[in-house]
Design an enzyme around this catalytic site. Structure first.
Site, PDB file in Angstrom:
ATOM      1  N   THR A 185      -3.456 -24.972 -12.947  1.00 52.77           N
ATOM      2  CA  THR A 185      -3.135 -24.938 -14.372  1.00 52.77           C
ATOM      3  C   THR A 185      -4.401 -25.292 -15.136  1.00 52.77           C
ATOM      4  O   THR A 185      -5.229 -26.079 -14.667  1.00 52.77           O
ATOM      5  CB  THR A 185      -2.017 -25.932 -14.730  1.00 52.77           C
ATOM      6  OG1 THR A 185      -2.336 -27.220 -14.188  1.00 52.77           O
ATOM      7  CG2 THR A 185      -0.671 -25.475 -14.180  1.00 52.77           C
ATOM      8  N   ARG A 206       2.449 -14.767 -25.420  1.00 51.05           N
ATOM      9  CA  ARG A 206       3.015 -16.118 -25.513  1.00 51.05           C
ATOM     10  C   ARG A 206       3.186 -16.451 -26.994  1.00 51.05           C
ATOM     11  O   ARG A 206       2.240 -16.837 -27.681  1.00 51.05           O
ATOM     12  CB  ARG A 206       2.105 -17.106 -24.789  1.00 51.05           C
ATOM     13  CG  ARG A 206       1.903 -16.705 -23.322  1.00 51.05           C
ATOM     14  CD  ARG A 206       0.793 -17.461 -22.628  1.00 51.05           C
ATOM     15  NE  ARG A 206       0.475 -16.832 -21.338  1.00 51.05           N
ATOM     16  CZ  ARG A 206      -0.503 -17.227 -20.535  1.00 51.05           C
ATOM     17  NH1 ARG A 206      -1.261 -18.257 -20.886  1.00 51.05           N
ATOM     18  NH2 ARG A 206      -0.736 -16.602 -19.392  1.00 51.05           N
ATOM     19  N   HIS A 266       3.545 -16.744 -12.341  1.00 46.58           N
ATOM     20  CA  HIS A 266       2.706 -17.465 -13.303  1.00 46.58           C
ATOM     21  C   HIS A 266       3.547 -18.400 -14.175  1.00 46.58           C
ATOM     22  O   HIS A 266       3.268 -18.603 -15.351  1.00 46.58           O
ATOM     23  CB  HIS A 266       1.944 -16.464 -14.175  1.00 46.58           C
ATOM     24  CG  HIS A 266       0.532 -16.877 -14.469  1.00 46.58           C
ATOM     25  ND1 HIS A 266      -0.529 -16.476 -13.705  1.00 46.58           N
ATOM     26  CD2 HIS A 266      -0.004 -17.656 -15.445  1.00 46.58           C
ATOM     27  CE1 HIS A 266      -1.648 -16.970 -14.201  1.00 46.58           C
ATOM     28  NE2 HIS A 266      -1.356 -17.702 -15.254  1.00 46.58           N
ATOM     29  N   ARG A 288       4.782 -17.107 -17.541  1.00 45.80           N
ATOM     30  CA  ARG A 288       3.854 -17.035 -18.673  1.00 45.80           C
ATOM     31  C   ARG A 288       3.212 -15.658 -18.848  1.00 45.80           C
ATOM     32  O   ARG A 288       2.515 -15.430 -19.825  1.00 45.80           O
ATOM     33  CB  ARG A 288       2.752 -18.092 -18.503  1.00 45.80           C
ATOM     34  CG  ARG A 288       3.258 -19.501 -18.662  1.00 45.80           C
ATOM     35  CD  ARG A 288       2.251 -20.520 -18.143  1.00 45.80           C
ATOM     36  NE  ARG A 288       1.051 -20.636 -18.941  1.00 45.80           N
ATOM     37  CZ  ARG A 288       0.938 -21.387 -20.038  1.00 45.80           C
ATOM     38  NH1 ARG A 288       1.984 -22.065 -20.493  1.00 45.80           N
ATOM     39  NH2 ARG A 288      -0.205 -21.474 -20.687  1.00 45.80           N
ATOM     40  N   GLY A 313       6.833 -22.037  -9.140  1.00 46.27           N
ATOM     41  CA  GLY A 313       7.704 -21.568 -10.208  1.00 46.27           C
ATOM     42  C   GLY A 313       9.082 -22.206 -10.162  1.00 46.27           C
ATOM     43  O   GLY A 313       9.894 -21.869  -9.303  1.00 46.27           O
ATOM     44  N   GLY A 344       3.258 -26.828 -10.955  1.00 42.88           N
ATOM     45  CA  GLY A 344       2.281 -26.730 -12.024  1.00 42.88           C
ATOM     46  C   GLY A 344       2.610 -27.646 -13.186  1.00 42.88           C
ATOM     47  O   GLY A 344       1.995 -28.703 -13.359  1.00 42.88           O
ATOM     48  N   ARG A 345       3.589 -27.257 -14.002  1.00 46.06           N
ATOM     49  CA  ARG A 345       3.928 -28.061 -15.174  1.00 46.06           C
ATOM     50  C   ARG A 345       4.267 -29.516 -14.835  1.00 46.06           C
ATOM     51  O   ARG A 345       3.852 -30.422 -15.569  1.00 46.06           O
ATOM     52  CB  ARG A 345       5.079 -27.408 -15.945  1.00 46.06           C
ATOM     53  CG  ARG A 345       4.688 -26.125 -16.688  1.00 46.06           C
ATOM     54  CD  ARG A 345       5.865 -25.606 -17.505  1.00 46.06           C
ATOM     55  NE  ARG A 345       5.562 -24.385 -18.229  1.00 46.06           N
ATOM     56  CZ  ARG A 345       5.799 -23.149 -17.765  1.00 46.06           C
ATOM     57  NH1 ARG A 345       6.322 -23.005 -16.558  1.00 46.06           N
ATOM     58  NH2 ARG A 345       5.504 -22.087 -18.483  1.00 46.06           N
TER      59      ARG A 345
END
Length: 367
Positions: A79, A166, A254, A257, A286, A308-309
């Site tokens: 990220t 986005r 992704h 995104r 994901g 990731g997040r």
């Protein structure tokens, strides 16, 4: 941070810490953001099938990835721009990964350089994410820099020929905060533009919609590093990637995104594993929010699940300590899931332990 006991707690906590600019960048998805949510919801449709009284007092989460050990099968997905979440940025993330004995994938668009991260966590397992950029010499130059300081592999994001739409970022529009730089691309115009970092401009200037599968073999021959194809969303492309020299396959959309309305990654995983899993390792990211999600991914056939997040949420709440706690939560949850499903080691996790609701209806039973 003591009151944060699951990944969702971290997600909610950073909403009160980050400003609208930061929330929009890190948490947004493409278009209507349907895929962001469906990545998470899809794990719920996969149900666990616990087996009981199997002697699970001793359990091991240890596994190997690309032939080297990791302490548990959860890694840190690439990220961008971690320093926006915390001043120590990727340095804190890499140290937390090192302490946890797992893999950190550094984004090409990081706010600390490859060399700075390597210095901060010299003994950790590090891979470098590479976007599809037009300047092939730049790709090779960055990859060789990474190799010199101990990075093991290149994670080629094959789904980044341009940026997805986005909307939340466009509404602001998003700008790099003062003092934040893209450390691996310092000479690029995006770092000196007085109007701030612009995604559309970056796409037009650097990303390559003309790339083809032979790029994998080009990178392998030029760097002599393993190439992991990230962004695979069909078994057809998994086969093409392996036939063109990919050393591993990374199932990813992704984080929702890039292209909205695609199949959730956990639902893609099975067809990819069945098509190439006998030849290369398969990873997935994901929507992973729980240790049981990791268990389900491994059961379907992934060698490793990446997050990731959640890492960014941990970083935003508490820097290195926050990232460490996110990883520890998932590790504990995975361990407990293994105990309650009758599994003593990661190597024992197999397809027999998961089914979709549809598959449950077709189970054949006999006594």
């Amino acid at each position: 941070m003591d009151k944060l006991v699951c990944i969702k707690d971290f997600m909610l906590a950073v909403e009160n810490i980050w400003d609208s600019n930061l929330n929009a960048y890190y948490n947004c998805g493409a278009d209507d953001e349907i895929t962001v949510q469906e990545n998470r919801d899809a794990f719920i449709r996969w149900k666990l099938r616990p087996r009981l009284l199997r002697g699970v007092s001793k359990r091991s989460l240890f596994t190997t990835v690309l032939g080297k050990p990791v302490n548990f099968p959860v890694g840190i997905a690439p990220t961008a721009m971690h320093q926006m979440a915390h001043p120590e940025g990727e340095l804190a993330t890499a140290r937390a990964a090192d302490n946890s004995g797992t893999i950190f994938i550094q984004s090409l668009h990081s706010t600390y350089s490859i060399e700075e991260v390597a210095h901060a966590a010299p003994n950790s397992r590090k891979w470098l994410q590479m976007a599809l950029i037009k300047d092939r010499n730049k790709m090779i130059e960055v990859a060789l820099r990474a190799k010199r300081v101990g990075f093991e592999a290149i994670v080629l994001s094959v789904d980044t020929c341009t940026f997805g739409i986005r909307r939340n970022i466009r509404r602001l529009p998003f700008k790099l905060p003062a003092g934040i730089r893209l450390a691996n691309l310092e000479e690029d115009e995006m770092n000196v533009n007085p109007d701030g970092f612009n995604f559309t401009q970056h796409s037009e200037l650097t990303l390559d919609c003309g790339a083809t599968w032979d790029l994998i073999q080009f990178l392998k021959s030029a760097t002599d590093m393993p190439i992991i194809a990230k962004g695979i969303q069909t078994f057809e492309d998994a086969v093409l990637a392996v036939n063109n020299g990919a050393d591993a396959i990374f199932v990813s959309n992704h984080g929702g995104r890039q292209l909205d309305g695609v199949i959730p990654t956990i639902d893609i995983l099975q067809e990819v594993v069945e098509s190439v899993g006998e030849h290369v390792e398969v990873y997935v990211d994901g929507g992973v929010m729980r240790g049981s999600d990791v268990f389900k991914a491994i059961a379907i056939g992934a060698k490793m699940a990446f997050i990731g997040r959640p890492i960014l949420w941990g970083l935003g709440v508490g820097g290195q300590e926050g990232v460490q706690k996110v990883l520890n939560i998932l590790k504990e949850e995975l361990d407990i899931t293994m105990a309650l499903t009758g599994v003593r080691s990661v190597s024992e996790i197999s397809p027999e332990f998961v089914r979709t609701v549809t598959q449950l209806k077709t189970l054949k039973t006999k006594c």
